[in-house]
Design a protein around this motif. Structure first.
Motif, short mmCIF file in Angstrom:
data_model
loop_
_atom_site.label_atom_id
_atom_site.label_comp_id
_atom_site.label_asym_id
_atom_site.label_seq_id
_atom_site.Cartn_x
_atom_site.Cartn_y
_atom_site.Cartn_z
N LEU A 1 0.46 -1.55 -0.07
CA LEU A 1 -0.56 -0.12 -0.16
C LEU A 1 0.98 0.95 -0.26
N THR A 2 0.44 2.18 -0.84
CA THR A 2 1.47 3.24 -0.88
C THR A 2 0.60 4.80 -0.51
N GLY A 3 0.90 6.19 -0.04
CA GLY A 3 0.16 6.40 0.51
C GLY A 3 0.75 7.19 1.60
N GLN A 4 0.06 8.83 2.39
CA GLN A 4 0.59 9.72 2.75
C GLN A 4 -0.28 9.87 4.15
N ILE A 5 0.56 10.04 5.21
CA ILE A 5 0.50 9.79 6.10
C ILE A 5 0.88 10.54 6.82
N SER A 6 -0.60 11.47 7.00
CA SER A 6 -0.71 13.41 7.63
C SER A 6 -0.92 13.21 9.18
N SER A 7 -0.35 12.34 9.77
CA SER A 7 -0.99 12.53 11.44
C SER A 7 -0.07 11.46 12.01
N GLY A 8 -0.30 11.72 13.58
CA GLY A 8 0.84 11.13 13.90
C GLY A 8 0.38 9.99 14.09
N LYS A 9 -1.25 9.19 13.91
CA LYS A 9 -1.99 8.51 14.06
C LYS A 9 -2.97 8.30 13.05
N ALA A 10 -2.31 7.06 12.58
CA ALA A 10 -3.53 7.01 11.07
C ALA A 10 -3.55 5.35 11.26
N ALA A 11 -4.61 4.59 10.85
CA ALA A 11 -4.95 3.35 10.75
C ALA A 11 -4.54 3.11 9.83
N VAL A 12 -4.26 1.93 8.83
CA VAL A 12 -3.67 1.63 7.78
C VAL A 12 -4.36 0.12 7.54
N ASP A 13 -4.57 -0.08 6.41
CA ASP A 13 -5.29 -1.80 6.06
C ASP A 13 -4.28 -2.18 5.25
N VAL A 14 -3.30 -3.13 4.52
CA VAL A 14 -2.64 -3.40 3.82
C VAL A 14 -3.54 -5.18 3.14
N GLY A 15 -3.91 -5.04 2.39
CA GLY A 15 -4.95 -6.23 1.84
C GLY A 15 -3.88 -7.03 1.29
N LEU A 16 -3.62 -8.35 1.47
CA LEU A 16 -3.01 -9.20 0.85
C LEU A 16 -3.43 -10.23 0.02
N GLU A 17 -2.68 -10.53 -0.79
CA GLU A 17 -3.03 -11.73 -2.02
C GLU A 17 -1.96 -13.24 -1.76
N ARG A 18 -2.84 -13.86 -2.02
CA ARG A 18 -1.87 -15.23 -2.10
C ARG A 18 -1.81 -15.44 -3.00
#
Length: 58
Positions: free
Chosen positions: A40-57
């Motif tokens: 997953l590529t993206g911007q984190i703009s605060s000190g606390k951010a939830a990020v979900d990375v999907g996994l593929e087999r």
């Protein structure tokens, strides 16, 4: 970095910016090998951010 019982990773004191997060899971025990991967590529703009990375087999 810390890992909770559900398998979530927590990173502290992350500087705001653009990040690429890659997850790679391999489990060879107990039967056929299992290999999962995700990015997953993206911007984190605060000190606390939830990020979900999907996994593929693979």
């Amino acid at each position: 970095m810390a890992i909770d019982p559900a398998g979530n990773f927590t990173f502290q004191n992350v500087t705001p910016g653009n990040y690429t997060i890659t997850a790679d899971f391999q489990h060879p025990a107990g039967g056929a090998p299992l290999h999962l991967e995700g990015t997953l590529t993206g911007q984190i703009s605060s000190g606390k951010a939830a990020v979900d990375v999907g996994l593929e087999r693979l």
